[in-house]
Design a protein around this motif. Structure first.
Motif, PDB file in Angstrom:
ATOM      1  N   ASN A 215       0.837  -1.204   0.000  1.00 47.87           N
ATOM      2  CA  ASN A 215       0.000   0.000   0.000  1.00 47.87           C
ATOM      3  C   ASN A 215       0.873   1.256   0.000  1.00 47.87           C
ATOM      4  O   ASN A 215       2.017   1.236   0.448  1.00 47.87           O
ATOM      5  N   GLU A 216       0.294   2.343  -0.490  1.00 49.17           N
ATOM      6  CA  GLU A 216       1.059   3.596  -0.593  1.00 49.17           C
ATOM      7  C   GLU A 216       1.466   4.109   0.785  1.00 49.17           C
ATOM      8  O   GLU A 216       2.543   4.642   0.978  1.00 49.17           O
ATOM      9  N   TYR A 217       0.568   3.918   1.765  1.00 53.88           N
ATOM     10  CA  TYR A 217       0.856   4.355   3.128  1.00 53.88           C
ATOM     11  C   TYR A 217       0.786   3.159   4.070  1.00 53.88           C
ATOM     12  O   TYR A 217      -0.161   2.375   4.032  1.00 53.88           O
ATOM     13  N   ILE A 218       1.806   3.010   4.907  1.00 51.20           N
ATOM     14  CA  ILE A 218       1.862   1.886   5.840  1.00 51.20           C
ATOM     15  C   ILE A 218       1.052   2.223   7.096  1.00 51.20           C
ATOM     16  O   ILE A 218       1.223   3.285   7.692  1.00 51.20           O
ATOM     17  N   ASP A 219       0.196   1.308   7.470  1.00 53.04           N
ATOM     18  CA  ASP A 219      -0.593   1.454   8.688  1.00 53.04           C
ATOM     19  C   ASP A 219       0.153   0.747   9.820  1.00 53.04           C
ATOM     20  O   ASP A 219       0.050  -0.468   9.992  1.00 53.04           O
ATOM     21  N   VAL A 220       0.922   1.514  10.585  1.00 53.50           N
ATOM     22  CA  VAL A 220       1.750   0.950  11.648  1.00 53.50           C
ATOM     23  C   VAL A 220       0.892   0.227  12.682  1.00 53.50           C
ATOM     24  O   VAL A 220       1.260  -0.839  13.178  1.00 53.50           O
ATOM     25  N   LYS A 221      -0.277   0.776  12.993  1.00 57.02           N
ATOM     26  CA  LYS A 221      -1.160   0.147  13.976  1.00 57.02           C
ATOM     27  C   LYS A 221      -1.609  -1.231  13.508  1.00 57.02           C
ATOM     28  O   LYS A 221      -1.811  -2.145  14.312  1.00 57.02           O
ATOM     29  N   LYS A 222      -1.772  -1.385  12.220  1.00 56.67           N
ATOM     30  CA  LYS A 222      -2.213  -2.661  11.658  1.00 56.67           C
ATOM     31  C   LYS A 222      -1.078  -3.679  11.608  1.00 56.67           C
ATOM     32  O   LYS A 222      -1.277  -4.875  11.812  1.00 56.67           O
ATOM     33  N   LEU A 223       0.150  -3.195  11.339  1.00 58.67           N
ATOM     34  CA  LEU A 223       1.292  -4.099  11.197  1.00 58.67           C
ATOM     35  C   LEU A 223       1.847  -4.558  12.543  1.00 58.67           C
ATOM     36  O   LEU A 223       2.314  -5.695  12.669  1.00 58.67           O
ATOM     37  N   THR A 224       1.799  -3.691  13.522  1.00 57.70           N
ATOM     38  CA  THR A 224       2.430  -3.996  14.817  1.00 57.70           C
ATOM     39  C   THR A 224       1.945  -5.309  15.426  1.00 57.70           C
ATOM     40  O   THR A 224       2.766  -6.152  15.810  1.00 57.70           O
ATOM     41  N   PRO A 225       0.620  -5.558  15.543  1.00 61.59           N
ATOM     42  CA  PRO A 225       0.193  -6.823  16.160  1.00 61.59           C
ATOM     43  C   PRO A 225       0.572  -8.059  15.359  1.00 61.59           C
ATOM     44  O   PRO A 225       0.754  -9.137  15.934  1.00 61.59           O
ATOM     45  N   ILE A 226       0.700  -7.926  14.031  1.00 62.97           N
ATOM     46  CA  ILE A 226       1.119  -9.074  13.215  1.00 62.97           C
ATOM     47  C   ILE A 226       2.540  -9.476  13.581  1.00 62.97           C
ATOM     48  O   ILE A 226       2.855 -10.662  13.728  1.00 62.97           O
ATOM     49  N   PHE A 227       3.413  -8.479  13.744  1.00 64.53           N
ATOM     50  CA  PHE A 227       4.786  -8.758  14.185  1.00 64.53           C
ATOM     51  C   PHE A 227       4.793  -9.333  15.592  1.00 64.53           C
ATOM     52  O   PHE A 227       5.506 -10.289  15.877  1.00 64.53           O
ATOM     53  N   GLU A 228       3.991  -8.752  16.464  1.00 65.26           N
ATOM     54  CA  GLU A 228       4.029  -9.153  17.871  1.00 65.26           C
ATOM     55  C   GLU A 228       3.569 -10.589  18.081  1.00 65.26           C
ATOM     56  O   GLU A 228       3.935 -11.220  19.072  1.00 65.26           O
ATOM     57  N   ARG A 229       2.771 -11.119  17.148  1.00 63.24           N
ATOM     58  CA  ARG A 229       2.325 -12.513  17.268  1.00 63.24           C
ATOM     59  C   ARG A 229       3.412 -13.506  16.867  1.00 63.24           C
ATOM     60  O   ARG A 229       3.268 -14.712  17.076  1.00 63.24           O
ATOM     61  N   ASP A 230       4.484 -13.034  16.233  1.00 64.43           N
ATOM     62  CA  ASP A 230       5.572 -13.906  15.790  1.00 64.43           C
ATOM     63  C   ASP A 230       6.858 -13.460  16.477  1.00 64.43           C
ATOM     64  O   ASP A 230       7.504 -12.500  16.069  1.00 64.43           O
ATOM     65  N   VAL A 231       7.219 -14.164  17.541  1.00 64.22           N
ATOM     66  CA  VAL A 231       8.374 -13.768  18.356  1.00 64.22           C
ATOM     67  C   VAL A 231       9.653 -13.767  17.531  1.00 64.22           C
ATOM     68  O   VAL A 231      10.468 -12.829  17.612  1.00 64.22           O
ATOM     69  N   ASN A 232       9.838 -14.786  16.698  1.00 68.19           N
ATOM     70  CA  ASN A 232      11.059 -14.895  15.895  1.00 68.19           C
ATOM     71  C   ASN A 232      11.179 -13.740  14.908  1.00 68.19           C
ATOM     72  O   ASN A 232      12.254 -13.135  14.756  1.00 68.19           O
ATOM     73  N   LEU A 233      10.064 -13.414  14.266  1.00 66.27           N
ATOM     74  CA  LEU A 233      10.068 -12.314  13.293  1.00 66.27           C
ATOM     75  C   LEU A 233      10.303 -10.982  13.995  1.00 66.27           C
ATOM     76  O   LEU A 233      11.025 -10.120  13.480  1.00 66.27           O
ATOM     77  N   SER A 234       9.715 -10.799  15.164  1.00 62.43           N
ATOM     78  CA  SER A 234       9.917  -9.556  15.929  1.00 62.43           C
ATOM     79  C   SER A 234      11.377  -9.381  16.311  1.00 62.43           C
ATOM     80  O   SER A 234      11.943  -8.284  16.198  1.00 62.43           O
ATOM     81  N   TYR A 235      11.992 -10.474  16.765  1.00 65.66           N
ATOM     82  CA  TYR A 235      13.409 -10.431  17.144  1.00 65.66           C
ATOM     83  C   TYR A 235      14.273 -10.015  15.954  1.00 65.66           C
ATOM     84  O   TYR A 235      15.160  -9.161  16.071  1.00 65.66           O
ATOM     85  N   LYS A 236      13.994 -10.603  14.802  1.00 62.83           N
ATOM     86  CA  LYS A 236      14.805 -10.300  13.618  1.00 62.83           C
ATOM     87  C   LYS A 236      14.578  -8.871  13.133  1.00 62.83           C
ATOM     88  O   LYS A 236      15.508  -8.214  12.639  1.00 62.83           O
ATOM     89  N   LEU A 237      13.345  -8.379  13.271  1.00 64.66           N
ATOM     90  CA  LEU A 237      13.080  -6.994  12.887  1.00 64.66           C
ATOM     91  C   LEU A 237      13.887  -6.027  13.754  1.00 64.66           C
ATOM     92  O   LEU A 237      14.512  -5.093  13.241  1.00 64.66           O
ATOM     93  N   LEU A 238      13.878  -6.253  15.057  1.00 64.56           N
ATOM     94  CA  LEU A 238      14.620  -5.368  15.960  1.00 64.56           C
ATOM     95  C   LEU A 238      16.115  -5.468  15.706  1.00 64.56           C
ATOM     96  O   LEU A 238      16.842  -4.470  15.756  1.00 64.56           O
TER      97      LEU A 238
END
Length: 409
Positions: A215-238
């Protein structure tokens, strides 16, 4: 890993299939595994949501699916549209108030209900107003009992009988005489095995995130919980957000901060790397490189076409253009299971639309088919003379990403 299931057709009196019973399997052997009925139901429901489209499982006919009392009370049937399934209440379920209440709710919402392997008890009469089918095992049910069942359901003209385990022509003739309208068993067909390569929950999460970054604009509020549900992905993002390549003075400590700081382009880069790393660990690295190159190539072509709304989807179209080879499945099957916008699916499955034209330019350039590449460029008002520069940029970008990937973010 693969998801396995089997299907067995149910025929009408004219030998035409009216639906398929869907049976859970946990391997290539066409037998029921040694697991509980509750687990079999939950895994079959999960598989039909993520690994097979239900219409594909049931050959676009109603799917007869076994449900336990527990799965009914948990609301599993509501994950399907009423027109797509017939709810089979398994034979081990006893008639009681909880089951009756659940049956009434399902009936009110338009679901068809069958009592599987039905053995007659007077208490089942309370259920008859809400039941569509009685499935009777004709190998274990004596003919006098079948006559008793027929008499019991006479006041309920909407109930239809399905004969299970029909094995001979003689049985079939007798069952027709007794008034059976539907038939299932080895006489007609053995259960047919089906399998589909499974996407892990993490792969599905990454695909969903990639789709959102299109999408042209990222909805941070929408993306945050998706990351938070995946511990491994969250770790790698940070880890990625705090890596030395960004030369940050202060440490990023949470998902929201990482998403805001990285921005759309860096986040897309990160997710594409994660997708490439997870989706094909046992595939040749050249497939990954080509997918990344195509993603960048399509993205830059969309920019040249001056169509901003296609830039994000163009990247994903290129990224997914080899997913059938990577995942050893048809493009149609895979697109049916991934959370991508229709324009991307249309480009990859039926090869239509502006995104398909962008991908065709890339594929033509890869094959040195200059004439086709030029024709598609002209159709999108792209200067074909810019293709070598865009391609070289895509190759360089891909090499940078592969170096990051080699560091195992």
């Amino acid at each position: 890993m693969y998801f396995y299931a089997a299907r067995q057709p149910i025929f009408n009196i004219e030998n035409k299939p009216i639906g398929y019973e869907i049976l859970f399997r946990n391997g290539p052997d066409n037998t029921f595994p040694g697991i509980s009925a509750d687990e079999a139901t939950s895994r079959l429901v999960e598989g039909s949501q993520f690994y097979f489209a239900l219409e594909e499982l049931s050959n676009h006919k109603p799917a007869f699916i076994n449900f336990t009392l527990k799965s009914l009370l948990l609301g599993y049937p509501f994950m399907f549209a009423p027109q797509h399934i017939v709810i089979e209440v398994i034979e081990s379920t006893k008639p009681g108030k909880k089951l009756l209440d659940a049956t009434k709710v399902l009936h009110k919402k338009g679901y068809l209900i069958a009592l599987d392997n039905y053995c007659h008890q007077s208490t089942w009469r309370h259920f008859f107003p809400y039941i569509k089918y009685l499935k009777i095992d004709v190998t274990s049910t004596p003919w006098p009992e079948i006559q008793l069942i027929k008499k019991a359901i006479q006041p309920y003209q909407h109930i239809q009988l399905i004969a299970e385990k029909v094995e001979t022509h003689q049985q079939l003739d007798k069952l027709k005489e007794l008034g059976f309208e539907y038939f299932q068993g080895f006489y007609f067909a053995k259960p047919e095995m089906l399998k589909s390569q499974m996407f892990s929950a993490s792969e599905l999460s990454i695909t969903k995130l990639l789709s959102e970054t299109a999408n042209e604009y990222i909805d941070v509020k929408k993306l945050t919980p998706i990351f938070e549900r995946d511990v491994n992905l969250s770790y790698k993002l940070l880890r990625y957000a705090n890596s030395a390549i960004f030369k940050r003075r202060t440490k990023i400590s949470n998902i929201k901060q990482a998403l805001v700081t990285l921005g759309s382009q860096e986040l897309k880069k990160f997710l594409s790397l994660m997708f490439a790393a997870q989706i094909s660990p046992n595939k040749p690295v050249e497939l990954i490189k080509l997918s990344l190159t195509r993603a960048r190539f399509c993205e830059q072509l969309a920019l040249k076409a001056q169509n901003k709304k296609f830039v994000g989807p163009a990247f994903l179209t290129g990224m997914m253009s080899l997913i059938d080879a990577i995942h050893d499945d048809s493009m149609e099957n895979i697109m049916g299971r991934l959370p991508l916008v229709d324009a991307i699916k249309q480009a990859l499955v039926v090869k239509e639309g502006a995104l398909a034209q962008l991908l065709l330019i890339v594929q033509s350039y890869e094959k040195a088919d200059w004439q086709s590449a030029q024709q598609q460029c002209q159709a999108l008002d792209i200067n074909p003379d810019s293709l070598p520069q865009i391609y070289n940029d895509a190759l360089s970008w891909c090499e940078e990403q592969m170096q990051v990937l080699a560091c195992e973010i």
